[in-house]
Every structure is written in structure tokens, then in C-alpha cells.
Design an enzyme around this catalytic site. Structure first.
Site, PDB file in Angstrom:
ATOM      1  N   TYR A 104       0.837  -1.193   0.000  1.00 54.52           N
ATOM      2  CA  TYR A 104       0.000   0.000   0.000  1.00 54.52           C
ATOM      3  C   TYR A 104       0.872   1.243   0.000  1.00 54.52           C
ATOM      4  O   TYR A 104       1.961   1.238   0.571  1.00 54.52           O
ATOM      5  CB  TYR A 104      -0.819   0.077   1.292  1.00 54.52           C
ATOM      6  CG  TYR A 104      -1.836  -1.007   1.481  1.00 54.52           C
ATOM      7  CD1 TYR A 104      -3.095  -0.887   0.912  1.00 54.52           C
ATOM      8  CD2 TYR A 104      -1.541  -2.121   2.257  1.00 54.52           C
ATOM      9  CE1 TYR A 104      -4.044  -1.875   1.110  1.00 54.52           C
ATOM     10  CE2 TYR A 104      -2.490  -3.117   2.457  1.00 54.52           C
ATOM     11  CZ  TYR A 104      -3.739  -2.985   1.883  1.00 54.52           C
ATOM     12  OH  TYR A 104      -4.676  -3.954   2.083  1.00 54.52           O
ATOM     13  N   HIS A 116      -8.336   6.411  -1.428  1.00 52.14           N
ATOM     14  CA  HIS A 116      -9.084   5.162  -1.203  1.00 52.14           C
ATOM     15  C   HIS A 116      -8.086   4.001  -1.177  1.00 52.14           C
ATOM     16  O   HIS A 116      -7.370   3.770  -2.146  1.00 52.14           O
ATOM     17  CB  HIS A 116     -10.093   5.014  -2.350  1.00 52.14           C
ATOM     18  CG  HIS A 116     -11.132   3.954  -2.150  1.00 52.14           C
ATOM     19  ND1 HIS A 116     -12.467   4.194  -2.390  1.00 52.14           N
ATOM     20  CD2 HIS A 116     -11.033   2.659  -1.786  1.00 52.14           C
ATOM     21  CE1 HIS A 116     -13.154   3.072  -2.168  1.00 52.14           C
ATOM     22  NE2 HIS A 116     -12.295   2.126  -1.803  1.00 52.14           N
ATOM     23  N   LEU A 117      -8.082   3.299  -0.055  1.00 48.31           N
ATOM     24  CA  LEU A 117      -7.108   2.237   0.159  1.00 48.31           C
ATOM     25  C   LEU A 117      -7.128   1.208  -0.965  1.00 48.31           C
ATOM     26  O   LEU A 117      -8.189   0.756  -1.383  1.00 48.31           O
ATOM     27  CB  LEU A 117      -7.473   1.556   1.480  1.00 48.31           C
ATOM     28  CG  LEU A 117      -6.401   0.809   2.240  1.00 48.31           C
ATOM     29  CD1 LEU A 117      -5.238   1.725   2.588  1.00 48.31           C
ATOM     30  CD2 LEU A 117      -7.013   0.228   3.510  1.00 48.31           C
ATOM     31  N   HIS A 118      -5.969   0.855  -1.486  1.00 52.42           N
ATOM     32  CA  HIS A 118      -5.903  -0.197  -2.507  1.00 52.42           C
ATOM     33  C   HIS A 118      -4.573  -0.925  -2.402  1.00 52.42           C
ATOM     34  O   HIS A 118      -3.530  -0.305  -2.263  1.00 52.42           O
ATOM     35  CB  HIS A 118      -6.112   0.377  -3.918  1.00 52.42           C
ATOM     36  CG  HIS A 118      -5.209   1.530  -4.260  1.00 52.42           C
ATOM     37  ND1 HIS A 118      -5.408   2.807  -3.766  1.00 52.42           N
ATOM     38  CD2 HIS A 118      -4.105   1.605  -5.046  1.00 52.42           C
ATOM     39  CE1 HIS A 118      -4.462   3.606  -4.234  1.00 52.42           C
ATOM     40  NE2 HIS A 118      -3.650   2.908  -5.022  1.00 52.42           N
ATOM     41  N   LEU A 119      -4.669  -2.232  -2.471  1.00 52.46           N
ATOM     42  CA  LEU A 119      -3.481  -3.085  -2.370  1.00 52.46           C
ATOM     43  C   LEU A 119      -2.939  -3.361  -3.769  1.00 52.46           C
ATOM     44  O   LEU A 119      -3.655  -3.860  -4.628  1.00 52.46           O
ATOM     45  CB  LEU A 119      -3.853  -4.410  -1.685  1.00 52.46           C
ATOM     46  CG  LEU A 119      -2.754  -5.487  -1.655  1.00 52.46           C
ATOM     47  CD1 LEU A 119      -1.591  -5.043  -0.765  1.00 52.46           C
ATOM     48  CD2 LEU A 119      -3.322  -6.811  -1.157  1.00 52.46           C
TER      49      LEU A 119
END
Ligand SMILES: [Zn+2]
Length: 158
Positions: A104, A116-119
Site C-alpha cells: 500500500y 481510497h485504500l488499494h493493495l
């Protein structure tokens, strides 16, 4: 005609939600042949990165707009792990990379262009630094992300 103006639809046309989040905007759009979305369930979506670092570069992100991994619910954490393993196997079978970077960027200071959290799942290949990028000082796009999405979808269905 009370619902003539659908603000949700208008946002979708712009690709953004009210708070300007591109991933929330993407979530509201329908998938399809030309979409970069390869998977979705009730908690997560998986998309091919529009600006891939390497072929097969995927992003897994929660439907919920959260910006910190500490905001994942236990259910989301478990599902995320399951999906990460599943897509590593799909990439193994499709691209046969020699290694992966997973991670991340949390916060703009870390280079997060999208809050917006994204892996990220980035396949790595032996000798991937090509002569062209050595000369030009930049990376070369070696596969159209739409083609990547089609390959991943085929691998999931097969
Ligand atoms: Zn969002």
C-alpha cells in the site's frame, strides 16, 4: 419526473463521486469487456492498474471508502487475504512471474495518488529492465491493460 436528474449517474459519467474519489467512481460503474475490472464481490473489487508498473499489475480495493488498513473489519481482512492468495495463483498461471511486490501507499507523503485504500500486486520478472527504458530513463508499457484484464478474466473462468 421527480427522478429525472440522477446525481449518482452524473457522477458516474464524470468518473468521480461527490468527494472526487476515482475508486468509488469506478465501483459505481458497470464492468464489461472494455473495463479493467476483473472481479468483484460484496466487499472487494479487483482491477488491472491503468498505468501498470508491469504486465499483470493488479489492485484490490474495498467497496467501502477507507483510507487506512486499520479500518478494515475482521471480515474484510479475512476476505482480502483470501483474494490476495487467489490472484497470486491466477497471476502465477497467467504470467509466470519470478516474484511479487505487494503493498500500500498510505498517505500522500508515501506517494498515494488515490486516498481510497488499494493493495497493489505487482508481478516481477527476471531482467525486466529493458534497454529502451535504460536509454529513455522510463518504463515501457509492454501490454495494454485491457488485454491484461481479458487474460485475467479468462483465467478466472477457466
Ligand atoms: Zn473512495
Amino acid at each position: 419526473m421527480e427522478y429525472f436528474f440522477n446525481f449518482a449517474k452524473m457522477s458516474y459519467v464524470q468518473g468521480l463521486t461527490d468527494d472526487g474519489c476515482i475508486l468509488c467512481g469506478l465501483t459505481e460503474r458497470k464492468g464489461g469487456e472494455n473495463s479493467l475490472r476483473v472481479f468483484e464481490d460484496d466487499l472487494f473489487l479487483v482491477v488491472v492498474n491503468l498505468y501498470p508498473y508491469n504486465p499483470g499489475h493488479l489492485m484490490i480495493y474495498p467497496r467501502r471508502h477507507i483510507e487506512d488498513i486499520r479500518d478494515y473489519s475482521p471480515g474484510e481482512s479475512a476476505r482480502l487475504h483470501e483474494l490476495t492468495c487467489r490472484f497470486l495463483s491466477v497471476l502465477d498461471g497467467t504470467y509466470r512471474p519470478s516474484a511479487y511486490n505487494l503493498g500500500y501507499n498510505m498517505g500522500s507523503g508515501a506517494g498515494a495518488s488515490i486516498k481510497h485504500l488499494h493493495l497493489h500486486i505487482i508481478p516481477r520478472f527476471p531482467r525486466e529492465l529493458g534497454i529502451a527504458e535504460l536509454l529513455a530513463g522510463k518504463r515501457v508499457l509492454v501490454e495494454n491493460p485491457v488485454d491484461t484484464a481479458a487474460k485475467i478474466r479468462a483465467a478466472l473462468g477457466g
